[in-house]
Design a protein around this motif. Structure first.
Motif, PDB file in Angstrom:
ATOM      1  N   SER A  52      -5.267 -13.588   0.977  1.00 24.75           N
ATOM      2  CA  SER A  52      -6.265 -12.521   1.007  1.00 24.75           C
ATOM      3  C   SER A  52      -5.792 -11.186   1.533  1.00 24.75           C
ATOM      4  CB  SER A  52      -7.453 -12.980   1.849  1.00 24.75           C
ATOM      5  OG  SER A  52      -7.018 -13.254   3.173  1.00 24.75           O
ATOM      6  N   VAL A  53      -4.674 -11.159   2.241  1.00 22.02           N
ATOM      7  CA  VAL A  53      -4.347  -9.922   2.946  1.00 22.02           C
ATOM      8  C   VAL A  53      -2.847  -9.801   3.211  1.00 22.02           C
ATOM      9  CG1 VAL A  53      -4.807 -10.968   5.212  1.00 22.02           C
ATOM     10  CG2 VAL A  53      -4.977  -8.497   4.950  1.00 22.02           C
ATOM     11  N   VAL A  54      -2.356  -8.561   3.084  1.00 20.66           N
ATOM     12  CA  VAL A  54      -0.982  -8.214   3.437  1.00 20.66           C
ATOM     13  C   VAL A  54      -1.039  -6.904   4.215  1.00 20.66           C
ATOM     14  CG1 VAL A  54       1.256  -7.449   2.536  1.00 20.66           C
ATOM     15  CG2 VAL A  54       0.089  -9.356   1.458  1.00 20.66           C
ATOM     16  N   ILE A  55      -0.292  -6.840   5.308  1.00 25.47           N
ATOM     17  CA  ILE A  55      -0.201  -5.627   6.120  1.00 25.47           C
ATOM     18  C   ILE A  55       1.151  -4.973   5.842  1.00 25.47           C
ATOM     19  CG2 ILE A  55      -0.173  -4.674   8.458  1.00 25.47           C
ATOM     20  CD1 ILE A  55      -1.728  -7.271   9.300  1.00 25.47           C
ATOM     21  N   VAL A  56       1.129  -3.663   5.580  1.00 19.87           N
ATOM     22  CA  VAL A  56       2.350  -2.914   5.284  1.00 19.87           C
ATOM     23  C   VAL A  56       2.380  -1.670   6.172  1.00 19.87           C
ATOM     24  CG1 VAL A  56       3.650  -1.682   3.512  1.00 19.87           C
ATOM     25  CG2 VAL A  56       2.323  -3.714   2.889  1.00 19.87           C
ATOM     26  N   TYR A  60      -1.149  -0.018   6.352  1.00 21.79           N
ATOM     27  CA  TYR A  60      -2.029  -0.296   5.219  1.00 21.79           C
ATOM     28  C   TYR A  60      -2.365  -1.774   5.234  1.00 21.79           C
ATOM     29  CZ  TYR A  60      -0.885   4.259   3.314  1.00 21.79           C
ATOM     30  OH  TYR A  60      -0.737   5.611   3.140  1.00 21.79           O
ATOM     31  N   ILE A  61      -3.611  -2.085   4.984  1.00 22.23           N
ATOM     32  CA  ILE A  61      -4.050  -3.465   4.811  1.00 22.23           C
ATOM     33  C   ILE A  61      -4.501  -3.595   3.367  1.00 22.23           C
ATOM     34  CG2 ILE A  61      -5.707  -5.234   5.477  1.00 22.23           C
ATOM     35  CD1 ILE A  61      -5.875  -3.926   8.234  1.00 22.23           C
ATOM     36  N   PHE A  62      -3.814  -4.430   2.602  1.00 17.62           N
ATOM     37  CA  PHE A  62      -4.174  -4.686   1.211  1.00 17.62           C
ATOM     38  C   PHE A  62      -4.921  -6.008   1.150  1.00 17.62           C
ATOM     39  CE2 PHE A  62      -0.539  -1.869   0.984  1.00 17.62           C
ATOM     40  CZ  PHE A  62      -0.968  -0.941   0.056  1.00 17.62           C
ATOM     41  N   THR A  63      -6.039  -6.050   0.428  1.00 18.95           N
ATOM     42  CA  THR A  63      -6.882  -7.246   0.374  1.00 18.95           C
ATOM     43  C   THR A  63      -7.226  -7.611  -1.072  1.00 18.95           C
ATOM     44  OG1 THR A  63      -8.922  -5.950   0.517  1.00 18.95           O
ATOM     45  CG2 THR A  63      -7.964  -6.710   2.600  1.00 18.95           C
ATOM     46  N   THR A  64      -7.520  -8.900  -1.271  1.00 23.56           N
ATOM     47  CA  THR A  64      -8.031  -9.367  -2.562  1.00 23.56           C
ATOM     48  C   THR A  64      -9.309 -10.154  -2.326  1.00 23.56           C
ATOM     49  OG1 THR A  64      -6.700 -11.388  -2.472  1.00 23.56           O
ATOM     50  CG2 THR A  64      -5.778  -9.519  -3.679  1.00 23.56           C
ATOM     51  N   GLY A  92     -10.161  -6.994 -11.591  1.00 22.42           N
ATOM     52  CA  GLY A  92      -9.597  -8.106 -12.345  1.00 22.42           C
ATOM     53  C   GLY A  92      -8.419  -8.761 -11.660  1.00 22.42           C
ATOM     54  N   VAL A  93      -8.293  -8.576 -10.350  1.00 21.96           N
ATOM     55  CA  VAL A  93      -7.189  -9.132  -9.586  1.00 21.96           C
ATOM     56  C   VAL A  93      -7.607 -10.473  -9.001  1.00 21.96           C
ATOM     57  CG1 VAL A  93      -5.556  -8.648  -7.712  1.00 21.96           C
ATOM     58  CG2 VAL A  93      -6.562  -6.774  -8.987  1.00 21.96           C
ATOM     59  N   ARG A  94      -6.706 -11.404  -8.938  1.00 20.29           N
ATOM     60  CA  ARG A  94      -6.994 -12.724  -8.389  1.00 20.29           C
ATOM     61  C   ARG A  94      -6.615 -12.806  -6.919  1.00 20.29           C
ATOM     62  NH1 ARG A  94      -9.736 -12.088 -12.218  1.00 20.29           N
ATOM     63  NH2 ARG A  94      -9.838 -13.431 -14.015  1.00 20.29           N
ATOM     64  N   GLU A  95      -6.539 -13.997  -6.377  1.00 25.22           N
ATOM     65  CA  GLU A  95      -6.417 -14.231  -4.939  1.00 25.22           C
ATOM     66  C   GLU A  95      -4.984 -14.254  -4.408  1.00 25.22           C
ATOM     67  OE1 GLU A  95      -8.520 -17.761  -3.788  1.00 25.22           O
ATOM     68  OE2 GLU A  95     -10.237 -17.273  -5.020  1.00 25.22           O
ATOM     69  N   ARG A  96      -4.084 -13.494  -4.955  1.00 18.84           N
ATOM     70  CA  ARG A  96      -2.700 -13.582  -4.517  1.00 18.84           C
ATOM     71  C   ARG A  96      -2.097 -12.202  -4.252  1.00 18.84           C
ATOM     72  NH1 ARG A  96      -4.381 -17.398  -7.614  1.00 18.84           N
ATOM     73  NH2 ARG A  96      -3.703 -19.538  -7.347  1.00 18.84           N
ATOM     74  N   LEU A  97      -1.435 -12.086  -3.103  1.00 18.32           N
ATOM     75  CA  LEU A  97      -0.747 -10.856  -2.703  1.00 18.32           C
ATOM     76  C   LEU A  97       0.605 -11.217  -2.116  1.00 18.32           C
ATOM     77  CD1 LEU A  97      -3.453  -8.843  -0.717  1.00 18.32           C
ATOM     78  CD2 LEU A  97      -2.374  -8.164  -2.856  1.00 18.32           C
ATOM     79  N   THR A  98       1.550 -10.320  -2.236  1.00 18.13           N
ATOM     80  CA  THR A  98       2.822 -10.459  -1.547  1.00 18.13           C
ATOM     81  C   THR A  98       3.433  -9.075  -1.368  1.00 18.13           C
ATOM     82  OG1 THR A  98       4.897 -11.706  -1.493  1.00 18.13           O
ATOM     83  CG2 THR A  98       4.263 -10.762  -3.603  1.00 18.13           C
ATOM     84  N   ALA A  99       4.326  -8.948  -0.404  1.00 18.62           N
ATOM     85  CA  ALA A  99       5.059  -7.708  -0.193  1.00 18.62           C
ATOM     86  C   ALA A  99       6.494  -8.099   0.120  1.00 18.62           C
ATOM     87  CB  ALA A  99       4.468  -6.917   0.977  1.00 18.62           C
TER      88      ALA A  99
END
Length: 167
Positions: A98-102, A112-116, A153-160
Motif C-alpha cells: 500500500s505504501v512506499v516512502i521516498v 514523498y509517500i506514495f499510496t495505492t 486504474g492502479v492495483r495494490e502494488r508499489l516498489t521503489a
C-alpha cells in the motif's frame, strides 16, 4: 497531471536510500505490531498505534532513528501519534503493498509517500502521493499535501529502487 508524472519519474530515477541509514531497523505492521532490529538483536515494540492488514512502511533519519511510519491511510510520528494533517492519504489498510516512502532529492527534510488503493474500494483512489515535512510540529513532522492522484486504474502494488550512482 503531466507535472506530477515528470516529478514521479525524476524521483524514481534517483531515490536517495543510504544503506548506512539502517532503513530496515524499524518494522511497523499488523494490528499495532512493531519490531526493532539492532546489534542487541530483535526487540518487540508495544507502542504502535497503526493497523495495517497488509502493506506498511517506516522512515528513519541519518542515524537510523525512527521518524515516522504509515499504512498508506494515516502517518504516525516517532511518538506514535498521528502526524499533523496525517490522515486520509489515499491508500487502504488492505492494499497488498500500500505504501512506499521516498526521500525528496531536493530537500533532506521532506519525504514523498506514495499510496495505492485496494480492491475493497474498487481502486478508486488509484496511485496517490503525499508529502511530509519533518521541520513541522517541532520536528515531529506534518503532511503538507496529501492524496494527490497521479494515476487511476492502479492495483495494490508499489516498489521503489535506487538508481545506481545516485547518492
Amino acid at each position: 497531471m503531466k507535472k506530477f508524472t515528470v516529478l514521479l519519474i525524476g524521483i524514481s530515477m534517483c531515490v536517495l536510500f543510504v544503506s548506512a541509514q539502517q532503513n530496515d531497523k524499524y518494522w511497523y505492521f499488523g494490528d499495532k505490531c512493531a519490531v526493532k532490529f539492532d546489534t542487541a538483536g530483535i526487540s518487540y515494540l508495544s507502542n504502535s498505534n497503526m493497523l495495517a492488514l497488509e502493506g506498511s512502511a517506516a522512515q528513519v533519519d541519518s542515524t537510523g532513528e525512527l521518524l515516522f511510519y504509515t499504512n498508506g491511510v494515516a502517518v504516525y510520528n516517532k511518538n506514535n501519534q498521528m502526524m499533523l494533517n496525517g490522515d486520509s492519504l489515499g491508500g487502504h489498510i488492505s492494499s497488498m503493498q500500500s505504501v512506499v516512502i521516498v526521500p525528496d532529492p531536493a530537500n533532506a527534510h521532506e519525504y514523498y509517500i506514495f499510496t495505492t488503493d485496494a480492491i475493497e474500494n474498487q481502486y478508486q483512489n488509484g496511485l496517490c502521493w503525499s508529502k511530509v515535512n519533518m521541520q513541522l510540529d517541532n520536528g515531529l513532522g506534518g503532511v503538507t499535501t496529501k492524496k494527490n492522484q497521479l494515476l487511476t486504474g492502479v492495483r495494490e502494488r508499489l516498489t521503489a529502487i535506487k538508481r545506481p550512482g545516485c547518492n
